[in-house]
Design a protein around this motif. Sequence first.
Motif, PDB file in Angstrom:
ATOM      1  N   ARG A  76      -0.486   6.881  -1.225  1.00 48.40           N
ATOM      2  CA  ARG A  76       0.967   6.803  -1.019  1.00 48.40           C
ATOM      3  C   ARG A  76       1.407   7.433   0.294  1.00 48.40           C
ATOM      4  O   ARG A  76       2.574   7.290   0.689  1.00 48.40           O
ATOM      5  N   GLN A 112       5.377  -0.959  -3.985  1.00 41.27           N
ATOM      6  CA  GLN A 112       6.835  -1.123  -4.037  1.00 41.27           C
ATOM      7  C   GLN A 112       7.462  -1.083  -2.652  1.00 41.27           C
ATOM      8  O   GLN A 112       8.463  -1.761  -2.397  1.00 41.27           O
ATOM      9  N   ARG A 113       6.879  -0.296  -1.752  1.00 40.52           N
ATOM     10  CA  ARG A 113       7.456  -0.140  -0.415  1.00 40.52           C
ATOM     11  C   ARG A 113       6.991  -1.216   0.558  1.00 40.52           C
ATOM     12  O   ARG A 113       7.630  -1.433   1.591  1.00 40.52           O
ATOM     13  N   GLN A 160       3.392   3.019  -5.936  1.00 43.81           N
ATOM     14  CA  GLN A 160       4.455   3.460  -5.029  1.00 43.81           C
ATOM     15  C   GLN A 160       4.347   2.746  -3.689  1.00 43.81           C
ATOM     16  O   GLN A 160       5.347   2.318  -3.109  1.00 43.81           O
ATOM     17  N   VAL A 180       3.197   5.128   2.728  1.00 39.74           N
ATOM     18  CA  VAL A 180       4.539   4.602   2.465  1.00 39.74           C
ATOM     19  C   VAL A 180       5.424   4.660   3.714  1.00 39.74           C
ATOM     20  O   VAL A 180       6.075   3.667   4.064  1.00 39.74           O
TER      21      VAL A 180
END
Length: 209
Positions: free
Chosen positions: A161, A191-192, A188, A164
């Motif tokens: 992550r 999603q980004r 995570q 991100v």
Amino acid sequence: MTNSSQQFKPYKIRVFVDFWNFTLSLRRAQNGFMLDWTKVASVFTREASNIIAPGVPYAFEAMHIYGSFDPAKPDDAKFRNWFSNWLDKQPGVHTVLLERQRKRNYIKCPACQAEAQTCQTCRADLRGTEEKGIDTRIVTDMISLAWSQGYDSAVLVSSDRDFVPVAEFLQAKGTKVVHAAFPPNGSQLSQRCWGNFSVNSVMEEIERT
């Protein structure tokens, strides 16, 4: 690795691979899995193209692979030789191999918090090693190559992550990032990113046979 349509300018795709994160994720997904590195770029580039712009011509620009080794381990000498002299010589592949660094802190007793500096039997240093600089190098290359228009879209192969921020930054500048994921790990980051695909779904295509 360019498809047959010539109606549009090929969409340039680069693949960025966090070596240890990727290979350990493969082993967790299937114990004993044997990866064929010669197949990874074409499969991942195709999957990214299908997500970003189905039917639009695409071109594989390069695959960048980032790893680390421990100079104190004899087995890592073989790994270093393979990484630098075989993997790096594959078409379109660029590798970065960094030396792992000794951890600063020793292990502590969970009861009294006393540090254990050496093994009581062989007196070896109990501090392990850790990867240093890999994430920074991946981020730097992704940004600098995007800035120089070295690609239109990136495939990021890692569940970390910590990536991100770079995914969000590049997309804010108009560069799409596709996450090669091992769901539910790395959710995570998925999603980004602009899009994502499951590596589990293409493992049969990248397996060494």
